[in-house]
Design an enzyme around this catalytic site. Structure first.
Site, short mmCIF file in Angstrom:
data_model
loop_
_atom_site.label_atom_id
_atom_site.label_comp_id
_atom_site.label_asym_id
_atom_site.label_seq_id
_atom_site.Cartn_x
_atom_site.Cartn_y
_atom_site.Cartn_z
N ASN A 54 0.82 -1.30 -0.14
CA ASN A 54 0.04 -0.04 0.10
C ASN A 54 0.73 1.33 0.01
O ASN A 54 1.91 1.20 0.22
CB ASN A 54 -0.88 0.26 1.20
CG ASN A 54 -2.16 -0.86 1.56
OD1 ASN A 54 -2.22 -1.50 0.34
ND2 ASN A 54 -2.17 -1.32 2.55
N THR A 69 0.33 -10.93 20.58
CA THR A 69 0.79 -9.92 20.98
C THR A 69 -0.01 -8.84 21.59
O THR A 69 -1.25 -8.82 21.31
CB THR A 69 1.24 -8.99 19.50
OG1 THR A 69 0.15 -8.85 18.52
CG2 THR A 69 2.41 -9.75 18.67
N LEU A 70 0.57 -8.17 22.61
CA LEU A 70 -0.09 -7.60 23.58
C LEU A 70 0.25 -6.12 23.62
O LEU A 70 -0.01 -5.43 24.88
CB LEU A 70 -0.32 -8.46 24.90
CG LEU A 70 -0.72 -9.79 24.85
CD1 LEU A 70 -0.42 -10.51 26.09
CD2 LEU A 70 -2.04 -9.86 24.76
N GLY A 71 0.88 -5.48 22.70
CA GLY A 71 1.15 -4.23 22.97
C GLY A 71 2.18 -4.16 23.91
O GLY A 71 3.05 -4.65 23.89
N ASP A 120 4.14 6.40 17.31
CA ASP A 120 3.23 6.07 16.13
C ASP A 120 3.27 4.50 15.91
O ASP A 120 4.45 4.05 15.78
CB ASP A 120 3.54 6.73 14.69
CG ASP A 120 2.93 6.18 13.63
OD1 ASP A 120 1.97 5.32 13.79
OD2 ASP A 120 3.30 6.59 12.47
N ASP A 131 3.39 -5.56 12.30
CA ASP A 131 4.09 -6.17 11.03
C ASP A 131 5.54 -6.22 11.24
O ASP A 131 6.27 -7.27 10.88
CB ASP A 131 3.72 -5.26 9.97
CG ASP A 131 2.51 -5.03 9.51
OD1 ASP A 131 1.48 -5.99 9.76
OD2 ASP A 131 2.10 -3.94 9.07
N GLY A 157 5.27 6.84 10.18
CA GLY A 157 5.41 6.14 9.29
C GLY A 157 5.61 4.52 9.53
O GLY A 157 6.53 4.09 10.21
#
Ligand code: RIB
Length: 299
Positions: A9, A217-219, A243, A249, A284
């Site tokens: 993208n 995954t738990l941040g 961000d 990913d 980004g």
């Protein structure tokens, strides 16, 4: 070698003090474009981790096609299997709030042109020692075909069941290794609103029922995983996120690279979690994916 079959993208990113509620307009602070797409982000992360990576996907023939591929090209990812479709390159409209959280709408564009035939073609050139990595931003029949053919060939399959689509649980059960965030894991487990203990129980239950390696995954809370009958837990870094776009990913790409490079499971998880944390420190999706040297310095 790792093959990523997934989306590419152009991300159109605006930052705001806080994310708007439905129907609300808020003032934006900045606007930028960056290469993105879950597939491309994961391919880039695995490449930056030091793995040999081929990206299989599609872009359009428009002005976004080359910038969407630029970071992959620069990193040395194999782009010889990227199709050029007669439609727009995929785009993601992203709002990032002051706390680093985000809202994303993805317009599939060229990603939506990928077919089962593409899956047949890419898997036919893979060896059992290879890894195939998938996400859910390309058409479901293509993902399904790639998974079933790759498993039949003895290729290690890794699926990140993001974004959360209706078929996420079904597709998640088809891979050797499934990676999900909290919400996606609830869909996989068929159980909503789990607390931490319930989540671990569900994780071990799915692992023992399916034999799959399951990673959640738990941040900021890190990562939990089930593999070879054991529960694994690891943390990333303590950070103030700027961000978080692309952090998941980055985790997936680094994790797949770690296994491909022969790291033991725990080390691959920890390195991936640290890479995911570092990816939250600048803006980004692709520009913020760290290089291996930076990740290693922070282990
Ligand atoms: O996971 C982050 C990615 O999701 C962004 O780069 C955007 O393109 C969307 O696909």
């Amino acid at each position: 070698m790792i093959t990523v079959f997934g989306s590419i993208n152009m991300d159109l990113v605006a930052t705001t003090e806080r994310l708007p509620k439905p129907g609300e307009t808020v003032a934006g602070n900045s606007f930028a474009t960056a290469a993105g797409g879950k597939g491309a982000n994961q391919a880039l992360a695995a490449t930056r981790a030091g793995a040999t990576v081929k990206m299989v996907g599609a872009v359009g023939k428009d002005e976004f096609a080359e910038p969407a591929l630029a970071e992959l090209l620069d990193a040395g990812t194999d782009l010889t299997s990227i199709a050029r479709a007669d439609t727009a390159t995929g785009t993601a409209l992203i709002l990032v709030g002051g706390d680093g959280e985000n809202m994303i709408a993805v317009v599939a564009g060229a990603n939506g042109t990928l077919t089962e035939d593409d899956a047949v073609k890419l898997v036919s050139s893979m060896a059992p020692s290879d890894t195939l990595m998938l996400q859910l931003e390309i058409p479901v029949p293509a993902v399904k075909k790639a998974l079933s053919l790759a498993r039949g060939r003895g290729v290690t399959t890794v699926i990140n069941i993001a974004p959360l689509i209706d078929e996420a649980a079904e597709l998640g059960r088809m891979a050797d290794i499934v990676i999900a965030n909290e919400t996606e894991f609830e869909r996989l487990a068929g159980q909503e609103g789990m607390n931490a203990d319930e989540r671990k129980q569900a994780l071990m239950r799915i692992h023992s029922e399916t034999g799959q390696t399951v990673i959640v995954t738990l941040g900021a809370e890190g990562v939990i995983a089930a593999r070879d009958g054991s529960l694994h837990e690891t943390k990333g870094l303590k950070i103030n996120p700027i961000d978080t776009v692309g952090a998941g990913d980055t985790f997936c790409g680094y994790f797949a690279a770690g296994l491909d490079q022969g790291l033991d499971f725990g080390t691959a998880l920890r390195r991936a979690a640290v890479a995911g944390s570092l990816a939250c420190l600048s803006q980004g999706a692709q520009p913020s994916i760290p290089l291996a040297a930076e990740v290693n310095r922070n282990l």
